[in-house]
Design an enzyme around this catalytic site. Structure first.
Site, PDB file in Angstrom:
ATOM      1  N   HIS A 250     -43.530 -16.713  14.503  1.00 24.55           N
ATOM      2  CA  HIS A 250     -43.657 -18.171  14.505  1.00 24.55           C
ATOM      3  C   HIS A 250     -42.252 -18.762  14.479  1.00 24.55           C
ATOM      4  O   HIS A 250     -41.375 -18.223  13.798  1.00 24.55           O
ATOM      5  CB  HIS A 250     -44.329 -18.697  13.228  1.00 24.55           C
ATOM      6  CG  HIS A 250     -45.629 -18.044  12.869  1.00 24.55           C
ATOM      7  ND1 HIS A 250     -46.801 -18.734  12.812  1.00 24.55           N
ATOM      8  CD2 HIS A 250     -45.927 -16.763  12.524  1.00 24.55           C
ATOM      9  CE1 HIS A 250     -47.776 -17.926  12.441  1.00 24.55           C
ATOM     10  NE2 HIS A 250     -47.271 -16.722  12.255  1.00 24.55           N
TER      11      HIS A 250
ATOM     12  N   HIS B  49     -45.188 -19.864  19.108  1.00 21.03           N
ATOM     13  CA  HIS B  49     -45.631 -18.530  18.693  1.00 21.03           C
ATOM     14  C   HIS B  49     -45.399 -17.522  19.795  1.00 21.03           C
ATOM     15  O   HIS B  49     -45.722 -17.784  20.945  1.00 21.03           O
ATOM     16  CB  HIS B  49     -47.119 -18.559  18.328  1.00 21.03           C
ATOM     17  CG  HIS B  49     -47.400 -19.486  17.184  1.00 21.03           C
ATOM     18  ND1 HIS B  49     -47.950 -20.725  17.355  1.00 21.03           N
ATOM     19  CD2 HIS B  49     -47.135 -19.351  15.872  1.00 21.03           C
ATOM     20  CE1 HIS B  49     -48.040 -21.321  16.171  1.00 21.03           C
ATOM     21  NE2 HIS B  49     -47.550 -20.512  15.252  1.00 21.03           N
TER      22      HIS B  49
ATOM     23  N   ARG C 203     -52.098 -32.730   6.462  1.00 22.31           N
ATOM     24  CA  ARG C 203     -52.229 -32.092   5.140  1.00 22.31           C
ATOM     25  C   ARG C 203     -52.455 -33.149   4.079  1.00 22.31           C
ATOM     26  O   ARG C 203     -51.770 -34.168   4.056  1.00 22.31           O
ATOM     27  CB  ARG C 203     -50.968 -31.270   4.831  1.00 22.31           C
ATOM     28  CG  ARG C 203     -50.858 -30.109   5.797  1.00 22.31           C
ATOM     29  CD  ARG C 203     -49.704 -29.198   5.521  1.00 22.31           C
ATOM     30  NE  ARG C 203     -49.557 -28.306   6.671  1.00 22.31           N
ATOM     31  CZ  ARG C 203     -48.500 -27.548   6.891  1.00 22.31           C
ATOM     32  NH1 ARG C 203     -47.500 -27.564   6.040  1.00 22.31           N
ATOM     33  NH2 ARG C 203     -48.450 -26.775   7.947  1.00 22.31           N
TER      34      ARG C 203
ATOM     35  N   CYS D   1     -51.095 -22.144  14.399  1.00 17.22           N
ATOM     36  CA  CYS D   1     -51.046 -20.704  14.689  1.00 17.22           C
ATOM     37  C   CYS D   1     -52.438 -20.126  14.968  1.00 17.22           C
ATOM     38  O   CYS D   1     -52.607 -19.396  15.938  1.00 17.22           O
ATOM     39  CB  CYS D   1     -50.392 -19.924  13.565  1.00 17.22           C
ATOM     40  SG  CYS D   1     -49.455 -20.881  12.406  1.00 17.22           S
TER      41      CYS D   1
ATOM     42  N   GLN E 112     -45.382 -31.140  14.317  1.00 20.21           N
ATOM     43  CA  GLN E 112     -44.672 -29.858  14.264  1.00 20.21           C
ATOM     44  C   GLN E 112     -44.244 -29.447  15.651  1.00 20.21           C
ATOM     45  O   GLN E 112     -45.022 -29.539  16.592  1.00 20.21           O
ATOM     46  CB  GLN E 112     -45.610 -28.781  13.746  1.00 20.21           C
ATOM     47  CG  GLN E 112     -45.585 -28.606  12.264  1.00 20.21           C
ATOM     48  CD  GLN E 112     -46.347 -27.358  11.867  1.00 20.21           C
ATOM     49  OE1 GLN E 112     -47.059 -26.757  12.664  1.00 20.21           O
ATOM     50  NE2 GLN E 112     -46.211 -26.979  10.622  1.00 20.21           N
TER      51      GLN E 112
ATOM     52  N   ASP F  43     -44.045 -26.492  17.117  1.00 20.09           N
ATOM     53  CA  ASP F  43     -44.489 -25.150  16.801  1.00 20.09           C
ATOM     54  C   ASP F  43     -44.348 -24.225  18.001  1.00 20.09           C
ATOM     55  O   ASP F  43     -44.446 -24.668  19.136  1.00 20.09           O
ATOM     56  CB  ASP F  43     -45.973 -25.235  16.423  1.00 20.09           C
ATOM     57  CG  ASP F  43     -46.303 -24.350  15.259  1.00 20.09           C
ATOM     58  OD1 ASP F  43     -45.444 -23.551  14.868  1.00 20.09           O
ATOM     59  OD2 ASP F  43     -47.435 -24.446  14.742  1.00 20.09           O
TER      60      ASP F  43
ATOM     61  N   LYS G 141     -39.608 -14.358   6.404  1.00 18.45           N
ATOM     62  CA  LYS G 141     -39.094 -15.319   7.394  1.00 18.45           C
ATOM     63  C   LYS G 141     -37.615 -15.598   7.194  1.00 18.45           C
ATOM     64  O   LYS G 141     -37.082 -15.416   6.100  1.00 18.45           O
ATOM     65  CB  LYS G 141     -39.881 -16.627   7.332  1.00 18.45           C
ATOM     66  CG  LYS G 141     -39.908 -17.257   5.947  1.00 18.45           C
ATOM     67  CD  LYS G 141     -40.900 -18.412   5.879  1.00 18.45           C
ATOM     68  CE  LYS G 141     -40.999 -18.974   4.483  1.00 18.45           C
ATOM     69  NZ  LYS G 141     -40.722 -20.367   4.302  1.00 18.45           N
TER      70      LYS G 141
HETATM   71 ZN   LIG Z   1     -47.248 -20.757  13.226  1.00 24.72          ZN
END
Ligand SMILES: [Zn+2]
Length: 509
Positions: free
Chosen positions: A374, A245, A223, A194, A241, A243, A328
């Site tokens: 997101h 946005h 991570r 992000c 991911q 992902d 979320k």
């Molecule tokens: Zn994000």
């Protein structure tokens, strides 16, 4: 009652599960049942007569308080249900889960491996696993592109400064893999995308006419999970991911969330996983864990409620599960044997746009704060695949199966081998993933092999097939609708290509 012996200050931080020496135990509770008082959160059943059915599952030796210098004790594990039927169902589910274990199937179907040299929590995707992973991702990205997303690419290491600005450095510092360069600068392996995507938005001053701007990227993040918590694909250190946005105005959020929600629903309907929706809210009692003001939280949480209500979707609220930057929607997926997993998520973020000072120029020519949404559909590919492999028991639908068609030869005569090779070429021209088993083995053994590999379609080439250019496909059981009859090779191949394109789970043959 005997005096207790537990003094939190005598326990080390590891035993308390905290990072510092300070005890986080600030409240101890008792649960009382008649004359029995227990240092436990409860609940208890009133008496054993209430336990309809139970089974002792295993015993294990443990040290008093987990310290190997303390005396050893026996721990007995058991499960209890109100009826024999429920116990029976549970045991059956466990049995089924064992058969479907993704770590076992991952090895049997050659999908991924772990290497001691590479390290724990770092799965290596084999060619077959990579096909599966890529096909699933391709589908998500196709759905996104239809909703106006654009693909971007960012580097995997990043200066500390970006995460300081985004708030991740303060919040997740322990989980970051940090790198010191030869010039003494501190970088980190990206733990999420992000903050990077905000930089695309921020590269020029945007007008309200440019919005919404939607970026997508399937990429790995890293991570530093603790070794003890790693397990198969469920928890890893290199996480792919999917992902995405959206950068938009407050007035556009509802439309954008609904469009993302459609993507999530379409994807999960195709993979056959039923969804339950949870609205994850912040915990006002734990205010310091979240950015933003009370009013902002109240406003956006109400906006989220309105979105779910307008959509007519049933949802439950869960206090304390919001992201630190906003509330979320979390989607819980129910797999084929009834277990629930958290899968997709759509998150409202009014904090990172503040941190990065993201604005657009509005109709009045003034700077207006924007918001970010997101969305991850599979979330972590690894975790999703741990669920999906077990959900399907490795019987992947033809569209994402690593091997779609296997061709077997009855013997090695020239005519048969030539026909089989010719079919492989024709299948490849249609973009099918096809293999040829021309080993000097019995057909029976080759068919069993193909079944073990859970290949959707198997065709056997003998003299008759070579002469007629017709085949009678063998269809994997879960996909079969009727009994197949002989058909022209081209018709068979076209049917498979069409099923793959339409992403159906049943055979059309
Ligand atoms: Zn994000």
């Amino acid at each position: 009652m005997r005096a207790g012996t537990t003094l939190a200050k005598d326990l080390d931080s590891e035993m308390l599960g905290t990072a510092s020496d300070e005890s986080k135990v600030d409240e101890v509770s008792f649960y009382t049942n008649g004359t029995f008082c227990d240092l436990c959160r409860g609940p208890h059943v009133e008496h054993t007569g209430k336990v309809g059915a139970f089974k002792l599952m295993r015993v294990g030796g443990v040290y008093w308080r987990g310290k190997d210098t303390n005396p050893q004790m026996q721990r007995i594990y058991g499960v209890a249900f109100s009826s024999k039927q429920e116990l029976h169902d549970h045991l059956q589910m466990l049995e089924e889960a064992k058969k479907r274990d993704h770590r076992k199937l991952g090895q049997e179907l050659d999908l991924f491996i772990f290497s001691e040299l590479v390290g724990p929590g770092l799965p290596l995707w084999t060619p077959r696993g990579t096909v599966l992973k890529t096909e699933l991702d391709k589908y998500v990205q196709e759905l996104r592109d239809q909703a106006g997303f654009m693909q971007v690419t960012v580097p995997h290491i990043t200066k500390k400064d970006l995460y300081e600005k985004s708030g991740h450095w303060a919040k997740f510092s322990d989980e970051l893999f940090k790198i010191t360069t030869r010039e003494g600068h501190i970088f980190a392996m990206k733990p999420m995308n992000c903050p990077h995507h905000t930089q695309f938005y921020d590269a020029t001053q945007r007008s309200y006419r440019d919005l919404p701007i939607r970026y997508r990227e399937s990429t790995m993040v890293y991570r530093d999970e603790q070794t003890g918590e790693l397990g198969g694909l469920s928890r890893v250190r290199s996480i792919t991911q999917d992902d995405a946005h959206v950068f938009c105005r407050y007035s556009q959020v509802e439309q954008e969330v609904l469009s993302l929600w459609d993507i999530v629903e379409t994807f999960y309907a195709t993979v056959g996983i039923e969804l339950r929706v949870r609205l994850s809210l912040h915990d006002p009692e734990n205010r310091s864990s979240y950015l933003g003001t009370d009013k902002q939280w109240a406003d956006v949480e109400n906006a989220m409620r309105k979105i779910a209500t307008d959509r007519g979707s049933a949802y439950e609220e869960e206090v304390g599960d919001a992201a630190f930057y906003g509330p979320k929607f979390d989607f819980m997926g129910r797999d084929a044997i009834g277990r629930e997993h958290q899968v997709a998520t759509i998150q409202f973020d009014f904090n990172q746009p503040e941190g990065f000072d993201l604005t657009c120029i509005n109709e009045e020519g003034e700077k207006e704060r924007i918001v970010m949404v997101h969305c991850a559909v599979m979330g972590s590919h690894e975790r999703f695949l741990s669920v999906y492999i077990e959900h399907t028991a490795g019987k992947f639908p033809v569209w994402c199966a690593p091997e779609q068609v296997r061709i077997l030869t009855v013997n090695q005569t020239d005519e048969i081998v030539k026909t089989a090779e010719d079919i492989v070429d024709r299948a490849k021209l249609l973009g099918l993933r096809v293999t040829l088993d021309n080993a000097q083995e019995s057909v029976g053994k080759k068919i069993r092999d193909s079944e073990l590999w859970k290949v959707p379609y198997t065709i056997v080439i003998g003299e008759k097939e070579a002469e007629s250019d017709e085949v009678t496909p063998r269809i994997r059981g879960d996909m079969k609708v009727g009994e197949p009859t002989p058909m022209k090779v081209d018709n068979f191949l076209k049917s498979v290509a069409n099923e793959s394109k339409a992403r159906v789970s049943k055979s059309s043959i």
